[in-house]
Write a protein that holds these residues in place. Structure first.
Motif: not given
Length: 108
Positions: A11-14, A20-27, A29-44
């Motif tokens: 995932l990190r390489q892709l 996309m260098f910030q893990t928080s950038d995914l939060v 984008l995931l929410a737009e697709r109905g996936i609710t994860l905290s910043r900590e969960q996305v970081y892990r």
């Protein structure tokens, strides 16, 4: 040898390949697709290979990164040692040494 499978989590390489260098950038984008994860969960999720993941999350990541699950998960063979037992059956080598107990005559 027992053929044991493992995997590399890409995932990190892709994300880096897509600038996309910030893990928080995914939060969001995931929410737009109905996936609710905290910043900590996305970081892990980005920094550690997940042991479990919902198919919805996997599909959302593939959509965000325009990739397939094969791009995210690289299977690899991890061989482990095997020892032969007295009756010629194979079993995994012990992971820790066994403690020896010395008994003297008359002790139980």
């Amino acid at each position: 040898m027992i053929k044991k499978m493992g995997y590399q989590w890409q995932l990190r390489q892709l994300m880096a390949e897509r600038q996309m260098f910030q893990t928080s950038d995914l939060v969001p984008l995931l929410a737009e697709r109905g996936i609710t994860l905290s910043r900590e969960q996305v970081y892990r999720l980005v920094t550690q290979a997940p042991q479990r993941m919902s198919m919805e999350t996997l599909v959302a990541l593939c959509d965000i990164l325009d990739c397939t699950p094969n791009d995210l998960i690289k299977p690899e063979i991890v061989n482990i040692q095997v020892r032969k037992t007295a009756d010629d059956e194979t079993s995994p080598a012990p992971s820790a040494p066994r403690r020896t107990v010395i008994r003297r005559p008359g002790q139980s």
